[in-house]
Design a protein around this motif. Structure first.
Motif, PDB file in Angstrom:
ATOM      1  N   ARG A 116       2.547  -8.461  -8.995  1.00 24.87           N
ATOM      2  CA  ARG A 116       2.457  -7.627  -7.801  1.00 24.87           C
ATOM      3  C   ARG A 116       3.084  -6.258  -8.019  1.00 24.87           C
ATOM      4  NH1 ARG A 116       6.055 -11.276  -4.598  1.00 24.87           N
ATOM      5  NH2 ARG A 116       6.752 -11.627  -6.721  1.00 24.87           N
ATOM      6  N   ASP A 117       2.493  -5.281  -7.354  1.00 26.58           N
ATOM      7  CA  ASP A 117       3.062  -3.941  -7.303  1.00 26.58           C
ATOM      8  C   ASP A 117       3.489  -3.658  -5.870  1.00 26.58           C
ATOM      9  OD1 ASP A 117       2.449  -3.688  -9.925  1.00 26.58           O
ATOM     10  OD2 ASP A 117       0.804  -2.271  -9.660  1.00 26.58           O
ATOM     11  N   TYR A 118       4.636  -3.007  -5.733  1.00 32.99           N
ATOM     12  CA  TYR A 118       5.110  -2.598  -4.415  1.00 32.99           C
ATOM     13  C   TYR A 118       5.438  -1.114  -4.447  1.00 32.99           C
ATOM     14  CZ  TYR A 118       5.588  -7.415  -2.780  1.00 32.99           C
ATOM     15  OH  TYR A 118       5.336  -8.698  -2.384  1.00 32.99           O
ATOM     16  N   TYR A 119       5.470  -0.530  -3.256  1.00 32.04           N
ATOM     17  CA  TYR A 119       5.729   0.903  -3.161  1.00 32.04           C
ATOM     18  C   TYR A 119       6.771   1.194  -2.082  1.00 32.04           C
ATOM     19  CZ  TYR A 119       1.291   0.982  -5.647  1.00 32.04           C
ATOM     20  OH  TYR A 119       0.298   0.759  -6.554  1.00 32.04           O
ATOM     21  N   ALA A 120       7.542   2.235  -2.333  1.00 32.85           N
ATOM     22  CA  ALA A 120       8.458   2.788  -1.338  1.00 32.85           C
ATOM     23  C   ALA A 120       8.380   4.301  -1.481  1.00 32.85           C
ATOM     24  CB  ALA A 120       9.879   2.291  -1.560  1.00 32.85           C
ATOM     25  N   LEU A 139       6.960   9.114  -4.376  1.00 34.54           N
ATOM     26  CA  LEU A 139       6.658   7.691  -4.310  1.00 34.54           C
ATOM     27  C   LEU A 139       7.439   6.930  -5.377  1.00 34.54           C
ATOM     28  CD1 LEU A 139       4.675   5.930  -2.604  1.00 34.54           C
ATOM     29  CD2 LEU A 139       3.123   6.022  -4.564  1.00 34.54           C
ATOM     30  N   ILE A 140       7.895   5.739  -5.002  1.00 33.79           N
ATOM     31  CA  ILE A 140       8.590   4.842  -5.926  1.00 33.79           C
ATOM     32  C   ILE A 140       7.697   3.628  -6.146  1.00 33.79           C
ATOM     33  CG2 ILE A 140      10.631   3.401  -6.272  1.00 33.79           C
ATOM     34  CD1 ILE A 140      12.049   5.325  -4.290  1.00 33.79           C
ATOM     35  N   THR A 141       7.431   3.305  -7.403  1.00 37.04           N
ATOM     36  CA  THR A 141       6.570   2.170  -7.737  1.00 37.04           C
ATOM     37  C   THR A 141       7.401   1.056  -8.350  1.00 37.04           C
ATOM     38  OG1 THR A 141       4.703   3.643  -8.162  1.00 37.04           O
ATOM     39  CG2 THR A 141       4.553   1.412  -9.035  1.00 37.04           C
ATOM     40  N   MET A 142       7.206  -0.170  -7.853  1.00 35.79           N
ATOM     41  CA  MET A 142       7.887  -1.351  -8.385  1.00 35.79           C
ATOM     42  C   MET A 142       6.843  -2.306  -8.934  1.00 35.79           C
ATOM     43  SD  MET A 142      10.525  -1.547  -5.240  1.00 35.79           S
ATOM     44  CE  MET A 142       9.409  -0.458  -4.347  1.00 35.79           C
ATOM     45  N   LYS A 143       6.862  -2.510 -10.248  1.00 36.55           N
ATOM     46  CA  LYS A 143       5.866  -3.355 -10.905  1.00 36.55           C
ATOM     47  C   LYS A 143       6.541  -4.619 -11.418  1.00 36.55           C
ATOM     48  CE  LYS A 143       2.604  -1.417 -13.220  1.00 36.55           C
ATOM     49  NZ  LYS A 143       1.386  -1.937 -12.520  1.00 36.55           N
ATOM     50  N   LYS A 193       0.849  -1.192   0.000  1.00 32.55           N
ATOM     51  CA  LYS A 193       0.000   0.000   0.000  1.00 32.55           C
ATOM     52  C   LYS A 193       0.884   1.241   0.000  1.00 32.55           C
ATOM     53  CE  LYS A 193      -3.943  -2.055   2.434  1.00 32.55           C
ATOM     54  NZ  LYS A 193      -4.839  -1.937   3.616  1.00 32.55           N
ATOM     55  N   ASP A 194       0.559   2.190  -0.884  1.00 31.58           N
ATOM     56  CA  ASP A 194       1.388   3.394  -0.962  1.00 31.58           C
ATOM     57  C   ASP A 194       1.303   4.226   0.311  1.00 31.58           C
ATOM     58  OD1 ASP A 194      -1.180   4.314  -1.264  1.00 31.58           O
ATOM     59  OD2 ASP A 194      -0.875   5.235  -3.223  1.00 31.58           O
ATOM     60  N   SER A 195       0.175   4.120   1.033  1.00 32.19           N
ATOM     61  CA  SER A 195       0.037   4.877   2.281  1.00 32.19           C
ATOM     62  C   SER A 195       1.049   4.403   3.326  1.00 32.19           C
ATOM     63  CB  SER A 195      -1.387   4.741   2.829  1.00 32.19           C
ATOM     64  OG  SER A 195      -1.720   3.375   3.049  1.00 32.19           O
ATOM     65  N   LEU A 196       1.280   3.092   3.386  1.00 33.11           N
ATOM     66  CA  LEU A 196       2.269   2.557   4.327  1.00 33.11           C
ATOM     67  C   LEU A 196       3.679   2.955   3.911  1.00 33.11           C
ATOM     68  CD1 LEU A 196       0.909  -1.046   5.018  1.00 33.11           C
ATOM     69  CD2 LEU A 196       0.924   0.907   6.577  1.00 33.11           C
ATOM     70  N   ALA A 197       3.922   2.987   2.605  1.00 30.96           N
ATOM     71  CA  ALA A 197       5.241   3.400   2.115  1.00 30.96           C
ATOM     72  C   ALA A 197       5.544   4.831   2.542  1.00 30.96           C
ATOM     73  CB  ALA A 197       5.300   3.270   0.596  1.00 30.96           C
ATOM     74  N   LYS A 198       4.545   5.700   2.445  1.00 29.46           N
ATOM     75  CA  LYS A 198       4.747   7.102   2.810  1.00 29.46           C
ATOM     76  C   LYS A 198       4.991   7.252   4.312  1.00 29.46           C
ATOM     77  CE  LYS A 198       2.002   8.823  -1.056  1.00 29.46           C
ATOM     78  NZ  LYS A 198       0.726   9.466  -1.472  1.00 29.46           N
ATOM     79  N   GLU A 199       4.335   6.406   5.111  1.00 25.68           N
ATOM     80  CA  GLU A 199       4.536   6.463   6.558  1.00 25.68           C
ATOM     81  C   GLU A 199       5.945   6.027   6.951  1.00 25.68           C
ATOM     82  OE1 GLU A 199       1.576   4.150   8.503  1.00 25.68           O
ATOM     83  OE2 GLU A 199      -0.105   5.310   7.699  1.00 25.68           O
TER      84      GLU A 199
END
Length: 287
Positions: free
Chosen positions: A195-199, A158-162, A103-109
């Motif tokens: 899967r998509d991941y976020y940082a 945000l960094i997106t990993m696809k 979740k991008d929200s968790l990445a931002k936290e």
């Protein structure tokens, strides 16, 4: 069917063979791949795979017994090779990117602080980064390996990993079918599980520079002017009563500090200092 089983089937359709041969009752180059895939599907449906895709025994016929009953040894060998290859890829590829979040929200936290060189370095303990394409909003990828990602980006981005090991359409799907030889009943159609991941990254943290002027007997020297240049700074600063110059909010990088000559202090050499993000650099002039 449980959520875990659906997830595992999605991974099978992603890493194994998700198409259907034109004729299941005659040999083709794709038939061993199809059979190997269906054996993995059977294991999941029969509860012979756990959440990490490890085999477990629950009383149903194990796949190794099925393989031993093949009449054609060459086909059996091919099926086994594909089966083991798919199993390995599923286990390896199903690992998560250790530093990232779904979740991008968790990445931002949990955004990463900037390094001293103005970049951000992420380390993936699971070595999965080569399986993902990386996009940096308002930034760029400096370098990427299986275990490390280094990026340059603006503050709070945000960094997106696809996941990149999917076909051109970005998805694959498969049919889960029950058959008695003449009649087929489709249980469900499942998409693959790319899967998509976020940082996320924090803003570049500034640093500070403290300059101290003292005499050989460690007395504080007030009123001495220094010229400082570097990273957009080009100006004069004067020591206070405690002999210090304190400059906050400097960008990380290299600065040149020059003491201006006076009738009291001469032949003073320039000094170079590196200011790191979130840290204070110190320079001492004694004369």
């Amino acid at each position: 069917m449980s959520d875990n089983q659906e997830t595992l089937l999605g991974q099978i359709f992603l890493y194994a063979y998700a198409k259907k041969p034109s004729n299941l009752y005659s040999y083709s180059e794709y038939l061993p791949q199809y059979i190997a895939t269906q054996l993995l599907v059977w294991e999941v449906i029969a509860g012979q795979r756990d959440a990490q895709f490890n085999r477990i025994s629950n009383g149903y016929t194990p796949v190794k017994d099925v393989l031993n009953n093949f009449k054609n040894a060459e086909v059996c060998k091919q099926v086994k090779n594909f089966y083991e290859s798919y199993e390995k890829n599923i286990k390896t590829g199903s690992k998560e990117v250790s530093f990232a979040y779904k979740k991008d929200s968790l990445a931002k936290e949990n955004a990463l602080k900037c390094g001293s060189d103005g970049t951000y370095t992420f380390t993936d303990k699971n070595g999965q980064l080569n399986n993902f394409d990386v996009t940096v909003k308002d930034g760029s990828v400096v370098s990427k390996s299986a275990t490390q990602l280094k990026v340059k980006a603006e503050a709070n981005k945000l960094i997106t990993m696809k996941q990149n090991n999917v076909n051109a359409s970005g998805e694959r799907c498969g049919m889960l079918v029950l058959t008695n030889g003449s009649n087929n009943q489709t249980i469900t159609k499942l998409q693959a599980d790319p899967r998509d991941y976020y940082a996320a990254v924090k803003g570049v943290e500034n640093g500070s520079l403290w300059i101290k002027k003292s005499s050989p007997d460690d007395n504080k020297v007030e009123g001495i002017t220094f010229h400082i240049t570097g990273n957009g700074i080009d100006g004069d600063y004067t020591t206070g009563k405690d002999g210090y110059i304190r400059i906050p909010g400097l960008k990380p990088g290299t600065y040149k500090v020059s003491e201006k000559t006076s009738s009291i202090y001469t032949n003073v050499r320039d000094k170079t200092v590196i200011v790191e993000a979130g840290k204070t650099a110190y320079v001492l002039f004694v004369s």
